[in-house]
Design a protein around this motif. Structure first.
Motif, PDB file in Angstrom:
ATOM      1  N   ARG A  40       0.869  -1.179   0.000  1.00 21.21           N
ATOM      2  CA  ARG A  40       0.000   0.000   0.000  1.00 21.21           C
ATOM      3  C   ARG A  40       0.906   1.229   0.000  1.00 21.21           C
ATOM      4  O   ARG A  40       1.875   1.273   0.745  1.00 21.21           O
ATOM      5  N   ALA A  41       0.598   2.226  -0.836  1.00 25.05           N
ATOM      6  CA  ALA A  41       1.460   3.401  -0.916  1.00 25.05           C
ATOM      7  C   ALA A  41       0.637   4.632  -1.261  1.00 25.05           C
ATOM      8  O   ALA A  41      -0.451   4.530  -1.830  1.00 25.05           O
ATOM      9  N   LYS A  42       1.186   5.810  -0.909  1.00 23.97           N
ATOM     10  CA  LYS A  42       0.545   7.082  -1.266  1.00 23.97           C
ATOM     11  C   LYS A  42       1.609   8.065  -1.720  1.00 23.97           C
ATOM     12  O   LYS A  42       2.745   8.033  -1.276  1.00 23.97           O
ATOM     13  N   TYR A  43       1.194   8.971  -2.616  1.00 26.17           N
ATOM     14  CA  TYR A  43       2.070  10.029  -3.118  1.00 26.17           C
ATOM     15  C   TYR A  43       1.314  11.343  -3.059  1.00 26.17           C
ATOM     16  O   TYR A  43       0.143  11.415  -3.424  1.00 26.17           O
ATOM     17  N   ASP A  44       1.945  12.375  -2.580  1.00 31.25           N
ATOM     18  CA  ASP A  44       1.476  13.737  -2.786  1.00 31.25           C
ATOM     19  C   ASP A  44       2.698  14.649  -2.780  1.00 31.25           C
ATOM     20  O   ASP A  44       3.820  14.179  -2.637  1.00 31.25           O
ATOM     21  N   ILE A  45       2.491  15.930  -2.934  1.00 32.93           N
ATOM     22  CA  ILE A  45       3.631  16.840  -3.080  1.00 32.93           C
ATOM     23  C   ILE A  45       4.463  16.959  -1.810  1.00 32.93           C
ATOM     24  O   ILE A  45       5.622  17.340  -1.868  1.00 32.93           O
ATOM     25  N   TYR A  46       3.888  16.627  -0.657  1.00 29.14           N
ATOM     26  CA  TYR A  46       4.621  16.755   0.603  1.00 29.14           C
ATOM     27  C   TYR A  46       5.398  15.507   0.990  1.00 29.14           C
ATOM     28  O   TYR A  46       6.477  15.603   1.551  1.00 29.14           O
ATOM     29  N   GLY A  50       4.783   4.350   2.231  1.00 31.69           N
ATOM     30  CA  GLY A  50       4.577   2.987   1.769  1.00 31.69           C
ATOM     31  C   GLY A  50       4.504   2.026   2.941  1.00 31.69           C
ATOM     32  O   GLY A  50       5.205   2.207   3.932  1.00 31.69           O
ATOM     33  N   GLN A  51       3.639   1.015   2.812  1.00 32.69           N
ATOM     34  CA  GLN A  51       3.506   0.005   3.852  1.00 32.69           C
ATOM     35  C   GLN A  51       3.786  -1.369   3.267  1.00 32.69           C
ATOM     36  O   GLN A  51       3.258  -1.731   2.225  1.00 32.69           O
TER      37      GLN A  51
END
Length: 143
Positions: A40-46, A50-51
């Motif tokens: 599971r992962a997320k991306y944003d500008i900040y 990841g898990q």
């Protein structure tokens, strides 16, 4: 001649926007390659997050890939809180707006915390709910 001079700033703005778009595309592509190793992962500008199993890895996205990566285990986490404007909020009823959105991981042993920034409250609330559930499952397992 005057008309040409009037269009010059617009042309410069177009090239600057194209360059910024190219940099952002490179960040997303670098993230995509980095995120393949996680469940599971997320991306944003900040930040990127990841898990994989009980381990969470987070860092700052750049066009060459995430930097300043830190990894910690959910086993060491005592509590997960959603912070908006530095104040804890309920994940079930988060506020609609906020400038500073973070997930705070509070550790039991060294008595410190890690704050992972987010750009959107709904995304942060979703991650908070998921990780709180994972944390409850982890603490309820017989050892």
């Amino acid at each position: 001649m005057e008309r040409g001079l009037l269009w010059l700033p617009l042309l410069a703005m177009f090239f600057w926007l194209a360059w910024q778009g190219s940099k952002e595309y490179q960040k997303v592509e670098a993230y995509r390659a980095w995120a393949e190793q996680f469940e599971r992962a997320k991306y944003d500008i900040y930040a990127v997050l990841g898990q994989k199993g009980n381990n969470l890895t987070w860092g700052k996205p750049t066009p060459k890939g995430p930097i300043k990566l830190e990894t910690f285990s959910l086993v060491d986490v005592d509590k997960v809180r959603l912070l908006v404007e530095g104040k804890p909020v309920e994940t079930e009823t988060p506020p609609k707006k906020g400038r500073t959105i973070e997930l705070e991981f509070i550790f039991a042993e060294p008595a410190n915390s890690v704050r992972v920034p987010f750009t959107e409250i709904p995304l942060a609330a979703e991650w908070s709910k998921y990780l709180q559930g994972a944390l409850q499952n982890l603490h309820s397992e017989p050892t």
